[in-house]
Design an enzyme around this catalytic site. Sequence first.
Site, PDB file in Angstrom:
ATOM      1  N   LYS A  19       0.901  -1.154   0.123  1.00 49.10           N
ATOM      2  CA  LYS A  19      -0.108   0.144  -0.061  1.00 49.10           C
ATOM      3  C   LYS A  19       0.822   1.083  -0.066  1.00 49.10           C
ATOM      4  CE  LYS A  19      -3.879  -2.201   2.138  1.00 49.10           C
ATOM      5  NZ  LYS A  19      -4.762  -2.097   3.460  1.00 49.10           N
ATOM      6  N   ASN A  30      -1.889  -0.028   7.295  1.00 48.80           N
ATOM      7  CA  ASN A  30      -1.613  -1.323   7.657  1.00 48.80           C
ATOM      8  C   ASN A  30      -0.797  -1.991   6.547  1.00 48.80           C
ATOM      9  OD1 ASN A  30      -3.831  -1.884   5.934  1.00 48.80           O
ATOM     10  ND2 ASN A  30      -4.774  -3.211   7.231  1.00 48.80           N
ATOM     11  N   HIS A  33      -2.004  -5.475   1.644  1.00 44.99           N
ATOM     12  CA  HIS A  33      -3.536  -6.192   1.307  1.00 44.99           C
ATOM     13  C   HIS A  33      -2.892  -7.524   0.754  1.00 44.99           C
ATOM     14  CE1 HIS A  33      -7.187  -7.077  -0.304  1.00 44.99           C
ATOM     15  NE2 HIS A  33      -6.837  -7.580  -1.454  1.00 44.99           N
ATOM     16  N   GLU A  90      -9.878 -10.398  -7.666  1.00 40.22           N
ATOM     17  CA  GLU A  90      -9.049  -9.127  -7.421  1.00 40.22           C
ATOM     18  C   GLU A  90      -7.762  -9.136  -8.403  1.00 40.22           C
ATOM     19  OE1 GLU A  90      -9.590  -8.610  -2.850  1.00 40.22           O
ATOM     20  OE2 GLU A  90      -7.957  -9.391  -3.340  1.00 40.22           O
ATOM     21  N   TYR A 124     -12.798  -2.800  -3.197  1.00 39.26           N
ATOM     22  CA  TYR A 124     -13.236  -2.742  -1.934  1.00 39.26           C
ATOM     23  C   TYR A 124     -14.655  -2.673  -1.854  1.00 39.26           C
ATOM     24  CZ  TYR A 124      -8.638  -2.179   0.291  1.00 39.26           C
ATOM     25  OH  TYR A 124      -7.399  -2.531   0.779  1.00 39.26           O
TER      26      TYR A 124
HETATM   27  P1  IDP Z   1      -8.083  -6.984   5.356  1.00 37.54           P
HETATM   28  O1  IDP Z   1      -7.061  -6.088   4.523  1.00 37.54           O
HETATM   29  O2  IDP Z   1      -7.167  -7.587   6.517  1.00 37.54           O
HETATM   30  O3  IDP Z   1      -8.530  -8.043   4.519  1.00 37.54           O
HETATM   31  P2  IDP Z   1     -10.531  -5.606   5.622  1.00 37.54           P
HETATM   32  O4  IDP Z   1     -11.594  -5.940   6.672  1.00 37.54           O
HETATM   33  O5  IDP Z   1     -11.053  -6.383   4.248  1.00 37.54           O
HETATM   34  O6  IDP Z   1      -9.316  -6.267   6.241  1.00 37.54           O
HETATM   35  O7  IDP Z   1     -10.378  -4.308   5.396  1.00 37.54           O
HETATM   36  C1  IDP Z   1      -9.788  -3.824   4.059  1.00 37.54           C
HETATM   37  C2  IDP Z   1      -8.770  -2.484   4.634  1.00 37.54           C
HETATM   38  O8  IDP Z   1      -9.588  -1.581   5.186  1.00 37.54           O
HETATM   39  C3  IDP Z   1      -7.942  -2.754   5.857  1.00 37.54           C
HETATM   40  O9  IDP Z   1      -6.849  -3.610   5.370  1.00 37.54           O
HETATM   41  C4  IDP Z   1      -7.695  -1.290   6.169  1.00 37.54           C
HETATM   42  O10 IDP Z   1      -6.594  -0.748   5.378  1.00 37.54           O
HETATM   43  C5  IDP Z   1      -8.869  -0.792   5.996  1.00 37.54           C
HETATM   44  N1  IDP Z   1      -9.700  -0.753   7.471  1.00 37.54           N
HETATM   45  C6  IDP Z   1     -10.396  -1.812   7.971  1.00 37.54           C
HETATM   46  N2  IDP Z   1     -10.910  -1.284   9.078  1.00 37.54           N
HETATM   47  C7  IDP Z   1     -10.602  -0.271   9.270  1.00 37.54           C
HETATM   48  C8  IDP Z   1     -10.931   0.864  10.355  1.00 37.54           C
HETATM   49  O11 IDP Z   1     -11.760   0.569  11.297  1.00 37.54           O
HETATM   50  N3  IDP Z   1     -10.385   2.028  10.102  1.00 37.54           N
HETATM   51  C9  IDP Z   1      -9.528   2.405   9.101  1.00 37.54           C
HETATM   52  N4  IDP Z   1      -9.456   1.421   7.849  1.00 37.54           N
HETATM   53  C10 IDP Z   1      -9.953   0.176   8.066  1.00 37.54           C
HETATM   54 MG    MG Z   2     -10.017  -7.800   3.174  1.00 36.68          MG
END
Ligand code: IDP
Ligand code: MG
Length: 185
Positions: free
Chosen positions: A44, A147, A150, A161, A84
Amino acid sequence: MGSLGRCLARSLLRGQPGPSRPAGPRCYGSAPPELQEQTLVLVKPDAVQRRLVGSVIQRFERRGFKLVGMKLLQANQGILERHYEQLRQKPFYPVLVAYMTSGPLVAMVWEGYNVVKSTRAMVGDTNPATAAAGTIRGDFSMHVSRNVVHASDSVETARREIGFWFQRDELLDWHSGDSDYTYGP
Ligand code: IDP
Ligand code: MG
């Protein structure tokens, strides 16, 4: 037992690692489907800014997975709406899109046995605050809003994807010389 299981069993019975194995037919000519599983990994924009691209790639190379596609690009809103789609109703969706379009990211496709599940384990919890040490998020990040990576969450999601981010001819079918060491004959 699948072909990989037969190959592994035969290799164990022979007790010989790859290159010094006895002469004879290999278990496969081109890799069987279970060795060709693919997943999408995005490094990212925060990770690109923080010069973490090499560190992320190194983890997958060391594990033994094969890189079959990679490009640097700046994502637009359109591709993220598809990527997303499940999160569009979430309160954090607008800041997620702003984050993901804020600068270049590196899109990669990695291939190998059980790569989707293994990659999710290597990446760690969505929230870096609870991601285990030793995972990419647990080692390189602190907050869920940044984070680092992805990774697709299922084989079916990965297939979809990969189609969003890559054209078919951008994925290479190449033989990795170390496959004799990462898989049995
Ligand atoms: P993942 O990336 O571990 O699969 P997902 O639930 O699919 O997690 O969420 C996608 C992305 O959305 C996360 O990697 C993160 O960048 C963002 N995200 C998820 N929850 C939050 C939040 O509570 N605040 C801000 N960003 C979030
Ligand atoms: Mg996800």
